[in-house]
Design an enzyme around this catalytic site. Structure first.
Site, mmCIF file in Angstrom:
data_model
loop_
_atom_site.group_PDB
_atom_site.id
_atom_site.type_symbol
_atom_site.label_atom_id
_atom_site.label_comp_id
_atom_site.label_asym_id
_atom_site.label_seq_id
_atom_site.Cartn_x
_atom_site.Cartn_y
_atom_site.Cartn_z
ATOM 1 C CG ASP A 348 -1.757 1.206 1.378
ATOM 2 O OD1 ASP A 348 -2.640 1.400 0.531
ATOM 3 O OD2 ASP A 348 -1.544 1.978 2.343
ATOM 4 C CD GLU A 384 -2.235 2.226 -3.337
ATOM 5 O OE1 GLU A 384 -3.406 2.537 -3.592
ATOM 6 O OE2 GLU A 384 -1.774 2.212 -2.184
#
Length: 706
Positions: A348, A384
């Site tokens: 993330d 990401e």
């Protein structure tokens, strides 16, 4: 009282580790002046026994306690200066969770005592209230486990079909899963669920965060929860919210049981991990672990060390620039691979991990350590590739060895199918694996993780049903969530009974899915998109632990599901859709056929000026089954059928002329998004035939290679 001797113990491994005779405790706290180990009853409550750790080596406080066993609950109290202006926030009145805890005994109970300062005053004030009754306890576990010889599937990216899902939301409403395990790790490994994933064709599930996380206080006070889980407090501990086996270590074995069952079924497990920040928030956040153990070391602080750098939008950023923090991250990652047997990670806001003193640096220590690590360098690493800081959007800029969530693919494909102009050139790049992003780095098309939707944003059904977000139920006056969704409602906002609009929406869903699964790169499907899941226009359902987010199996769109299964089977059956190498656009045989060709509706090859025509929204793509330029695992040349794919994003029907004889004599239609069941009796067409392709439609034809 504790009736055991206390031995010096060892500085390694960090955390609490049971060796069959006792437990070694080791805690890094570089700026601390004293550390107390606090032991509790099995329920984590009752009498607290404090043990002063007198051994300190290389900034690690350690002790060995013979006789302690798995299930023992513990925490720490750490002493030192309380000088927030200098980045020091020590407060021994706060019980702290071990950063290396392998299990954590439940949830935080929000109370003012959890904060290092007095609530109602600023963070320079000092709280002397004991937080222990409200803090979940760290738990000693027995790491021994019988994997029964089950090995990881080791599926290559080429063969991967990734399925992003949520442990709880996936099964909580499934009628065929026993009620007592719905929403748990055990439910994901239930035979019913495994059969579903196998029938769909999934090779890997990407689980939204399962590291132990917190529900933020402001959500709890509004009757909501942090459903997504991007609020980690324990990087080694599987969250108890998804455990049907208790909170004193049973959650660890239940997670392992899940992985073992999925591996036995040939399905990999990828974890969505959040190493960019913690649940302790900014200078006004609680003191639960890292902040009270070594705030100066764990977090990136501003020049005024009272405040935190925030590249994540959550209040803080972990300091991957420091060795002790890097060690925590690497130890955690290796633990999940070696002990929990997971197959990879999706990071993330990965740009935050790549930041040096300020800018994003692809050669940062975080990447260097992973690349040289013999364990981590061999698993799937997916970024990401953005954060909220300046220069944080880094799609295409991660180093070799990494795949990336390709946000440019998502945006382009959405724009193309909603009819935006001047899209053909970028559409061609995204469809062929985004060579403009990845080819120059010697990465392969599989560096691109292609997706249309993900957990954050509209579901596929909502993407074709709403122009605007509808996040009112989040309690933030619809101010949260993305405003520019590249969506279209096709005439009515939300649900409708208009048959023409419904038919168009269904066709657009099939167009998106077909584009996704026939593109080069690695397709990622968001759980529920294959069955028509809706969040009623909520594009930021992070706090909706309810029917908005949960998959409704009883109302699954069976026709869409069948179409999706057919698509995945088509992709997996034909290597021309999942090439190892990039297209060259060069002849590959005596007929001078290129490996890929782009054709106009009149059957002629596209010229340079055609790519730039604003009005053009349609094209044909020839994929040469003889032009794959690869060999299989035993060295045989890969040859596949050739395919001709017609994309028509216009709002009107178009007649396409099939390519000339050199491309093939007779073409067979295998897929039509306007006719998903292929009810049209004419499926075979000769070269040069003109065929009618419906508005907003994809037609796929094939010819068998000799």
């Amino acid at each position: 009282m504790l009736e055991t001797e206390i031995y010096p113990g060892s500085i390694y491994p960090l955390g609490a580790n049971w060796d069959g005779k006792g437990v070694n405790f080791a805690l890094f706290a570089g700026h601390a002046t004293a550390v107390e180990l606090c032991l509790f009853n099995d329920d984590g409550m009752g009498e607290e026994v404090r043990i002063n750790l007198t051994e300190r080596t290389n900034y690690i406080w350690h002790a060995y306690l013979p006789g302690l066993k798995p299930g023992q609950c513990y925490g720490y109290r750490v002493y030192g200066s309380f000088e927030p202006k200098n980045g020091l926030r020590y407060n021994p009145n706060k019980l702290l969770i071990d950063p290396y805890a392998k299990a954590i005994s439940g949830a935080v109970e929000w109370h003012d005592s959890l904060f290092g300062y007095e609530m109602g005053k600023d963070d320079l004030s000092y709280s002397d209230t004991n937080s222990a009754p409200f803090v979940p306890k760290s738990v000693v576990i027995n790491q021994e486990y019988d994997w029964e010889g089950v090995k990881a599937p080791a599926t290559s990216y080429l063969q991967s079909i990734i399925y992003e899902t949520h442990v709880r939301g996936m099964s909580i409403m499934h009628p065929d899963i026993p009620e007592n395990i719905r929403g748990s790790y055990a439910a994901l490994s239930h035979p019913v669920m495994i059969a579903y994933l196998q029938g769909l064709g999934i090779t890997a599930i990407e689980l939204m965060p399962v590291h132990h996380f917190l529900n933020e206080r402001h959500l709890v006070e509004r009757g909501l929860k942090n459903y997504w889980g991007y609020n980690t407090i324990g990087f080694f501990a599987p969250d108890t919210k998804y455990s049907s086996s208790g909170v004193l270590g049973g959650q660890v074995n239940e997670f392992k049981d899940m992985v073992k069952a999925l591996h036995r079924a040939g399905i990999e497990v990828i974890l969505d991990v959040v190493y960019n920040h913690t649940a302790e928030g900014n200078h006004l956040g609680p003191t639960l672990s890292f902040k009270g153990i070594d705030n100066l070391e764990y977090y990136r602080l501003t020049e005024d060390k009272r405040y935190y750098m925030d590249y994540t939008g959550t209040g803080n950023t972990l300091n991957a620039y420091y060795p002790s923090v890097l060690r925590l991250m690497m130890d955690s990652l290796r633990y999940w691979v070696e002990e929990m047997h997971v197959d990879g990670f999706r990071f993330d806001l990965a740009s935050a991990l790549a930041r040096g003193l300020n800018e994003v640096n692809r050669l940062s220590a975080f990447f260097s350590i992973i690349h040289q690590d013999p364990v981590l360098s061999q698993v799937k690493l997916i970024a990401e590739p953005w954060d909220v800081g300046e220069g944080g959007y880094q799609v295409g800029n991660f180093p070799p060895g990494w795949a990336e969530w390709n946000g440019k693919y998502r945006d382009c494909i959405r724009d193309y199918w909603r009819g935006e102009g001047s899209m053909l050139q970028e559409f061609a790049l995204r469809f062929t694996g985004s060579p403009d992003l990845y080819q120059d780095d010697n990465r392969r098309p599989t560096a691109s993780i292609n997706f249309i939707t993900a957990h954050d944003g509209f579901t596929l059904r909502d993407l074709v049903s709403y122009n605007e977000k509808h996040n009112e139920e989040n309690g933030e006056n619809n101010q949260d969530g993305e405003d520019h969704n590249r969506s279209s409602n096709y005439g009515v906002e939300g649900e409708t009974d208009n048959p023409e609009i419904l038919a168009l929406r269904e066709r657009q869903k099939r167009n998106f899915l077909t584009t996704l699964f026939l593109s080069q790169g690695v397709p990622m499907l968001t759980a529920g998109d294959e069955m028509g899941h809706t969040q009623r226009g909520n594009n930021n359902a992070y706090c909706q632990d309810n029917e908005i987010s949960w998959l409704n199996w009883a109302e699954a769109d069976q026709e869409l599901l069948a179409f999706c299964r057919k698509l995945i089977k088509l992709r997996k059956s034909h290597p021309v859709f999942c090439r190892r190498t990039w297209f060259q656009g060069l002849p590959v045989n005596e007929a001078a056929l290129v490996d890929i060709g782009w054709l106009l509706p009149d059957g002629t090859e596209m010229q340079q000026h055609n790519w730039k025509e604003d009005f053009a929204k349609s094209l044909g793509v020839f994929l040469n089954g003889h032009g794959i330029k690869g060999r299989d695992n035993i060295g045989r040349k890969i040859i596949d059928n050739s395919f001709y794919i017609i994309f028509n994003a216009h709002d009107g029907d178009i007649r396409f002329k099939l390519p000339g004889f050199k491309y093939g004599k007779t073409w067979t239609k295998v897929l039509d998004t306007a006719d998903p069941n292929l009810k049209n009796i004419q499926l075979n067409f000769k070269h040069g035939n003109r065929i009618l392709v419906g508005a907003r439609t994809i037609m796929v034809l094939t010819i068998k290679s000799n």
